[in-house]
Motif scaffolding. Structure first.
Motif, short mmCIF file in Angstrom:
data_model
loop_
_atom_site.label_atom_id
_atom_site.label_comp_id
_atom_site.label_asym_id
_atom_site.label_seq_id
_atom_site.Cartn_x
_atom_site.Cartn_y
_atom_site.Cartn_z
N ILE A 187 -37.47 80.57 31.88
CA ILE A 187 -38.29 79.14 32.05
C ILE A 187 -37.07 78.17 31.67
O ILE A 187 -37.13 77.14 32.42
CB ILE A 187 -39.60 79.25 31.25
CG1 ILE A 187 -40.30 80.34 31.72
CG2 ILE A 187 -40.10 77.79 31.05
CD1 ILE A 187 -41.62 80.67 30.83
N SER A 188 -36.59 78.36 30.90
CA SER A 188 -35.46 77.18 30.01
C SER A 188 -34.45 76.81 31.12
O SER A 188 -34.18 75.75 31.22
CB SER A 188 -34.76 77.72 28.87
OG SER A 188 -34.31 76.77 28.18
N GLY A 189 -33.83 78.05 31.75
CA GLY A 189 -32.95 77.82 32.73
C GLY A 189 -33.62 77.06 34.02
O GLY A 189 -32.83 76.14 34.56
N ALA A 190 -34.72 77.18 34.49
CA ALA A 190 -35.30 76.66 35.51
C ALA A 190 -35.82 75.14 35.33
O ALA A 190 -35.44 74.36 36.10
CB ALA A 190 -36.66 77.43 35.83
N LEU A 191 -35.85 75.05 33.89
CA LEU A 191 -35.94 73.52 33.64
C LEU A 191 -34.85 72.52 33.28
O LEU A 191 -35.04 71.33 32.90
CB LEU A 191 -37.09 73.42 32.53
CG LEU A 191 -38.42 73.88 32.88
CD1 LEU A 191 -39.31 73.95 31.60
CD2 LEU A 191 -39.23 73.32 34.05
N GLY A 192 -33.55 73.27 33.31
CA GLY A 192 -32.41 72.72 33.06
C GLY A 192 -32.34 72.45 31.36
O GLY A 192 -31.63 71.45 30.85
N LEU A 193 -33.02 73.30 30.57
CA LEU A 193 -32.99 73.14 29.14
C LEU A 193 -31.79 73.97 28.65
O LEU A 193 -31.13 74.69 29.34
CB LEU A 193 -34.00 73.43 28.64
CG LEU A 193 -35.53 72.74 28.99
CD1 LEU A 193 -36.74 73.11 28.30
CD2 LEU A 193 -35.32 71.26 28.88
N ASN A 194 -31.46 74.05 27.23
CA ASN A 194 -30.46 74.76 26.64
C ASN A 194 -30.95 76.23 26.34
O ASN A 194 -31.77 76.70 25.74
CB ASN A 194 -29.99 74.22 25.32
CG ASN A 194 -28.82 74.95 24.91
OD1 ASN A 194 -28.78 76.04 24.42
ND2 ASN A 194 -27.52 74.56 25.03
N THR A 195 -30.48 77.25 27.24
CA THR A 195 -31.17 78.65 27.10
C THR A 195 -30.68 79.29 25.97
O THR A 195 -31.71 80.26 25.46
CB THR A 195 -30.60 79.27 28.22
OG1 THR A 195 -29.08 79.43 28.38
CG2 THR A 195 -31.18 78.80 29.57
N ASP A 196 -29.36 79.08 25.30
CA ASP A 196 -29.29 79.79 24.03
C ASP A 196 -29.97 79.20 22.85
O ASP A 196 -30.38 80.06 21.98
CB ASP A 196 -27.69 79.16 23.76
CG ASP A 196 -26.78 79.85 24.96
OD1 ASP A 196 -26.85 80.85 25.29
OD2 ASP A 196 -25.60 79.17 25.08
N LEU A 197 -30.35 78.05 22.85
CA LEU A 197 -31.37 77.52 21.88
C LEU A 197 -32.63 78.05 21.85
O LEU A 197 -33.46 78.55 21.04
CB LEU A 197 -31.56 75.96 21.62
CG LEU A 197 -32.34 75.21 20.74
CD1 LEU A 197 -32.23 75.72 19.26
CD2 LEU A 197 -32.43 73.69 20.52
#
Length: 387
Positions: free
Chosen positions: A77-87
Motif C-alpha cells: 500500500i505504501s509503495g502504491a501511494l508513493g510513501l516511504n516503504t521502509d518506514l
C-alpha cells in the motif's frame, strides 16, 4: 512509483535521541527496521498467539506471522501511494512487540492487575521495549530508533488521548513525540494494514477451528461476492482451494479499496510535506464508507462467533488465571524473577516501580513459558501438562 512530496524522507528525519554515525549502506529507516527484526522481543512473537493459545496447533497465526503479514500488506500500500516503504515496514513490524502472552486476554488481565500502578497498554509497552527494555547496545538502552519510527509506533492508531498510558508518558517526557497529533501517512498505512491482515487471517483461522462455516461467512458482504466469483470461474473446485481463492479475493478487495480511497484523500488534502500530514487534523489513509460498513458487519460476526465462542471463552478464563496468579507471586517474592532482572528490581524504590518490572517480565513471556512458569510455581497445569 517515485516518492511523493508528503512521504517521510529519511534525509529529513528528526534523528535519534542518542546521536549515531549513519550507515553508508542503509537509510535510517532501514536501520530501524533491521534493529526491530533482530530484537529479542521480535523473536518472542513466534510463540505469542492472536486468539488461540500456542499449544492448540502450529497452523494458527502467531504474533510473528501476523506482523510479517501486516508488513507485507503495508509495503504494498505504501509503495502504491508513493510513501516511504521502509518506514512503513518498520512501524508494521514493531506494532505488536508489546503484546502479552495469550493475546488481548493476557493484556486485559495484566491491565486490571496494574490499575493501582498506572495500568498496562500494549502499544505503550512497545515504546517501552524499543526505548528501554532491549539492552543490547553499548551506548544506549533500547534500539535508539529515529523519532519518525517512534512517533509511528506510538501514534499509528491515531492521536493519543488523555490520560496518556504511563509507559508512553514516561518516555514522552524525555523525547516529545507530539502525542496529540496524527502520525505521518506511513504509520497510518501500518495501522489499517493491521486491520486488513487480522480480518483475513481470523476468517481463515476460525474456519480451520470449526467455529463457523463457509456458508455462514458467504452470507457476509464482500465474502459472498468473492465465493460467487470463484464458483463461476472454477466450478467444482476442491473445497480447500475454493476457500483460499475466495478469501484472497476478499484480501485483494480490501487492499484495493484502501489504496483508491487513500490516494484520493491524499490528493485532496493539499499537503506538500510529511509535517503537513501530521498537522492536518484528520487521517489521510482510510477505507471507503462502503467498505468500512462492510467490515463492521464482518467484525461483528467474528466477535460473536470467534472471539466470544464458548471454546475460546473457556480458554480465556484459564489463561487469565495464569496471569492473575503470576503477578502477585512475583510482587510478594521478587527473588522468583531471573537473575538478570534482580539489578533492576533492587533499584525499585516503590511498589509501583516493582509492579512495572513485574509487568515487563510477564508481558515478555511467550504463551508456553507463561504456562510452564505457572505450573512450576503453583503446581497446577491449567491447560494440561505441556512438558
Amino acid at each position: 512509483m517515485g516518492q511523493a512530496s508528503f512521504a517521510c524522507d529519511p534525509a529529513q528525519t528528526r534523528g535519534r535521541r542518542v546521536a549515531e554515525e549513519e550507515s553508508a549502506f542503509r537509510s535510517c529507516f532501514q536501520r530501524d527496521r533491521d534493529r526491530i527484526i533482530h530484537s529479542s522481543a521480535f523473536r518472542r512473537l513466534k510463540h505469542k498467539t492472536q486468539v488461540f493459545v500456542e499449544h492448540e496447533g502450529d497452523f494458527y497465526r502467531t504474533r510473528l506471522t501476523h506482523s510479517i503479514e501486516v508488513a507485507q500488506v503495508a509495503r504494498t500500500i505504501s509503495g502504491a501511494l508513493g510513501l516511504n516503504t521502509d518506514l512503513t515496514e518498520a512501524v508494521a513490524l514493531a506494532h505488536d512487540l508489546g503484546h502479552t502472552p495469550f493475546g488481548h486476554t493476557g493484556e486485559d488481565a495484566l491491565n486490571a492487575l496494574m490499575q493501582p500502578y498506572g495500568g498496562f497498554d500494549h502499544n505503550a509497552q512497545t515504546v517501552r521495549i524499543v526505548t528501554e527494555l532491549e539492552k543490547h547496545y553499548a551506548d544506549f538502552d533500547g534500539l535508539n530508533l529515529t523519532w519518525d519510527t517512534l512517533e509511528g509506533i506510538a501514534k499509528h492508531n491515531g492521536p493519543v488521548g488523555d490520560p496518556v498510558p504511563y509507559a508512553l508518558a514516561a518516555y514522552n517526557a524525555l523525547h516529545d513525540l507530539e502525542l496529540h497529533s496524527h502520525a505521518g501517512a506511513e504509520a497510518q498505512v501500518a495501522a489499517l494494514s493491521d486491520d486488513v491482515a487480522y480480518t483475513n487471517h481470523d476468517l481463515h483461522d476460525g474456519l480451520r477451528a470449526g467455529l463457523f462455516t463457509e456458508d455462514q461467512i458467504a452470507a457476509l458482504p464482500i465474502i459472498g461476492a468473492a465465493y460467487g466469483e470463484v464458483d463461476a470461474r472454477y466450478p467444482g473446485l476442491e473445497p480447500y482451494r475454493r476457500r483460499h481463492e475466495a478469501l484472497r479475493r476478499v484480501f485483494g478487495a480490501m487492499v484495493a479499496d484502501l489504496i483508491d480511497t487513500s490516494r484520493d484523500a491524499l490528493a485532496g488534502s493539499g499537503c506538500a510535506g510529511a509535517q503537513a500530514i501530521r498537522d492536518l487534523g484528520r487521517p489521510v489513509i482510510a477505507f471507503s464508507d462502503r467498505l468500512r460498513g462492510d467490515l463492521k458487519e464482518i467484525r461483528a460476526f467474528l466477535f460473536q462467533r470467534m472471539y466470544r465462542a464458548p471454546s475460546v471463552m473457556a480458554q480465556r478464563e484459564k489463561v487469565t488465571k495464569v496471569v492473575e496468579d503470576l503477578f502477585p507471586l512475583y510482587m510478594s517474592d521478587p527473588g522468583l524473577l531471573p537473575g538478570r532482572w534482580q539489578r533492576d528490581v533492587a533499584q525499585a524504590a516503590t511498589d509501583a516501580a516493582l509492579a512495572r518490572f513485574v509487568a515487563d517480565y510477564i508481558a515478555g513471556m511467550t504463551d508456553r513459558f507463561a504456562l510452564q512458569e505457572h505450573a512450576r510455581l503453583t503446581g497446577t497445569h491449567v491447560l494440561g501438562d505441556l512438558t
